[in-house]
Design an enzyme around this catalytic site. Structure first.
Site, PDB file in Angstrom:
ATOM      1  N   GLN A  17       0.774  -1.241   0.000  1.00 54.57           N
ATOM      2  CA  GLN A  17       0.000   0.000   0.000  1.00 54.57           C
ATOM      3  C   GLN A  17       0.806   1.293   0.000  1.00 54.57           C
ATOM      4  O   GLN A  17       0.495   2.206  -0.764  1.00 54.57           O
ATOM      5  CB  GLN A  17      -0.971   0.035   1.192  1.00 54.57           C
ATOM      6  CG  GLN A  17      -1.870   1.259   1.201  1.00 54.57           C
ATOM      7  CD  GLN A  17      -2.829   1.319   2.375  1.00 54.57           C
ATOM      8  OE1 GLN A  17      -3.420   2.356   2.646  1.00 54.57           O
ATOM      9  NE2 GLN A  17      -3.005   0.229   3.083  1.00 54.57           N
ATOM     10  N   SER A  18       1.818   1.410   0.848  1.00 51.28           N
ATOM     11  CA  SER A  18       2.480   2.714   0.989  1.00 51.28           C
ATOM     12  C   SER A  18       3.071   3.190  -0.332  1.00 51.28           C
ATOM     13  O   SER A  18       2.879   4.340  -0.744  1.00 51.28           O
ATOM     14  CB  SER A  18       3.564   2.658   2.070  1.00 51.28           C
ATOM     15  OG  SER A  18       4.572   1.718   1.731  1.00 51.28           O
ATOM     16  N   GLU A 138       0.987  -0.890   8.759  1.00 50.32           N
ATOM     17  CA  GLU A 138       0.171   0.303   9.014  1.00 50.32           C
ATOM     18  C   GLU A 138       0.052   0.628  10.497  1.00 50.32           C
ATOM     19  O   GLU A 138       0.401   1.720  10.945  1.00 50.32           O
ATOM     20  CB  GLU A 138      -1.225   0.092   8.410  1.00 50.32           C
ATOM     21  CG  GLU A 138      -2.282   1.093   8.841  1.00 50.32           C
ATOM     22  CD  GLU A 138      -1.995   2.505   8.353  1.00 50.32           C
ATOM     23  OE1 GLU A 138      -2.141   3.444   9.148  1.00 50.32           O
ATOM     24  OE2 GLU A 138      -1.634   2.662   7.175  1.00 50.32           O
ATOM     25  N   ASP A 167       0.362   3.973   5.926  1.00 50.39           N
ATOM     26  CA  ASP A 167       0.645   3.555   4.553  1.00 50.39           C
ATOM     27  C   ASP A 167       0.352   4.666   3.547  1.00 50.39           C
ATOM     28  O   ASP A 167       1.262   5.259   2.976  1.00 50.39           O
ATOM     29  CB  ASP A 167      -0.172   2.306   4.209  1.00 50.39           C
ATOM     30  CG  ASP A 167       0.501   1.024   4.675  1.00 50.39           C
ATOM     31  OD1 ASP A 167       1.736   0.946   4.600  1.00 50.39           O
ATOM     32  OD2 ASP A 167      -0.203   0.108   5.110  1.00 50.39           O
ATOM     33  N   GLY A 242      -8.556  21.057  19.878  1.00 50.46           N
ATOM     34  CA  GLY A 242      -8.144  22.336  19.320  1.00 50.46           C
ATOM     35  C   GLY A 242      -8.674  23.499  20.127  1.00 50.46           C
ATOM     36  O   GLY A 242      -9.109  23.345  21.264  1.00 50.46           O
ATOM     37  N   GLY A 243      -8.664  24.666  19.509  1.00 52.95           N
ATOM     38  CA  GLY A 243      -9.085  25.868  20.210  1.00 52.95           C
ATOM     39  C   GLY A 243     -10.576  25.918  20.495  1.00 52.95           C
ATOM     40  O   GLY A 243     -11.013  26.618  21.406  1.00 52.95           O
TER      41      GLY A 243
END
Length: 409
Positions: A17-18, A138, A167, A242-243
């Site tokens: 995959q990667s 993965e 991946d 987050g903020g």
């Protein structure tokens, strides 16, 4: 109309995959990607098959828009042919185990001798150091790149994400490196090495958690709903981190994906309070400011969920959007594959395969105005042997037959 990477030849020596995710993106951008496989083929052709004796969806969805050739690179004639393929390529990409290509006799020094202009990109699990020879998959990359330790709920185990950040995430990073190297070659005339490690790519995608690790030295993280903090960033469930605080709230009728993710911005609190039937909370000093709400995030989202759980998620979505409140439904894979907007944006596309017939795959997320993408099916094993070996390299049909009989191609 020409394509962005038209005229760029990519020798794709990747598998699983990667690597294939990187070279597929290059193919979507217009490069001529020649997938070099062992005579037995990429292992994913046979993995997770849903139709007997037909290339799996695992393979077809990572190898569209490519040409396939077969070659035994361990044979003497195979090495000679590989040398000629390298000479004719602009980019070479591989994701074998550490040192595998060197052991074939194709070190970076040797590759530069063959073609000084080639960009040689390698994907490995880890960088130089104690992890170099670890086998990478993965979720191993997720584990060692900071993702699993920070994913899941506070009282649960480390959790993998469904997004293939180890991946395909590494593949996207590799494409960025290749494009930068191609651009630099315009001024230097030289190729160069591009090295990307899966652990490093995951870490890059987890940078906000390293931000929070450093912020912990100055006290608890107020935007996290956790009550207790140690000396590591905790798992915080569906918190936005987050903020602006966010959470996935339940909707009717209560199925596994009947949820809407809601972000509570300062300007959104008053309309939310009205929607949930608690208008008095908009001006209540115990709730009216972000600072007042942060210590009570669990309670705040519980109140929102008491309202949302009585309505279908699409109605919740409509009511929140009417007040410009950031939100999004949790879309199941079934909903995504049937989503009309994703189809119209060519992110969910139907392609034809000579053996499988029509199947659904993911389209190109990179939309270039002067380089439109047409997704074509993945190649059959060795489908383009004659095109490349005979028409381009000049091998005659007698030798091709002999090489096939000898297992070289």
């Amino acid at each position: 109309m020409t394509k962005a990477l038209e005229g760029v030849r990519v020798l794709d020596m990747t598998h699983v995959q990667s690597g294939p995710s990187a070279t597929q993106l290059l193919a979507w951008l217009g490069a001529d990607v020649v997938k070099l496989e062992a005579p037995t083929g990429d292992i994913t052709r046979k993995q997770l098959r849903d139709v007997p004796d037909v290339d799996s969806l695992y393979f077809t969805m990572l190898n569209s828009n490519k040409r396939s050739i077969t070659l035994n690179t361990k044979s003497d004639r195979g090495k000679e042919i590989l040398t000629e393929l390298i000479r004719r390529s602009d980019v070479m990409v591989e994701n074998f185990g550490p040192g595998a290509v060197d052991r074939m006799g194709f070190t970076w020094d040797r590759i530069q001798e063959i073609n000084p202009r080639i960009i040689y990109a390698s994907i490995k699990g880890f960088g130089e150091g104690p992890y170099t020879n670890f086998k990478a998959y993965e979720v191993v990359a997720q584990a060692m790149g900071g993702s699993m330790a920070t994913t899941g709920f506070e009282d649960g185990p480390p959790t993998a994400t469904g997004a293939q950040i180890g991946d395909s995430g590494t593949g996207i990073h590799t494409v960025a490196g290749i494009l930068a190297a191609l651009f630099q070659r315009e001024s230097t005339g030289r190729g160069q090495r591009v090295n990307v490690a899966m652990q490093h790519a995951v870490l890059n995608l987890c940078r906000v958690k390293l931000r929070d690790q450093q912020r912990l030295t100055h006290g608890p993280l107020a935007e996290y709903p956790n009550e207790d903090f140690g000396d590591e960033v905790p798992r915080s469930g569906n918190a936005s981190g987050g903020g602006q605080p966010g959470w996935a709230v339940k909707c009717a009728p209560g199925g596994p994906n009947d949820y809407v993710y809601v972000i509570v911005q300062p300007v959104g609190w008053k309309p939310i309070a009205e929607l949930i039937g608690r208008p008095e909370m908009a001006d209540d000093p115990e709730w009216s400011t972000p600072e007042a709400r942060l210590p009570k995030l669990n309670k705040m989202f519980q109140l929102i969920e008491e309202w949302s759980s009585t309505l279908p998620k699409w109605e919740v979505l409509d009511r929140l959007n009417a007040h410009n409140i950031p939100c999004g439904p949790i879309l199941s894979t079934k909903e995504i594959i049937e989503d009309e907007s994703l189809v119209s944006n060519e992110m969910v596309v139907e392609v034809e395969h000579p053996q499988r017939g029509s199947y659904t795959t993911v389209g190109n997320p990179l939309k270039l105005s002067d380089s439109p993408t047409t997704i074509s099916g993945s190649p059959l094993l060795g489908e383009h042997n004659s095109d490349i070996y005979a028409d381009e390299l000049g091998l005659d049909q007698a030798e091709l037959a002999q090489l096939a009989e000898q297992g070289v191609i």
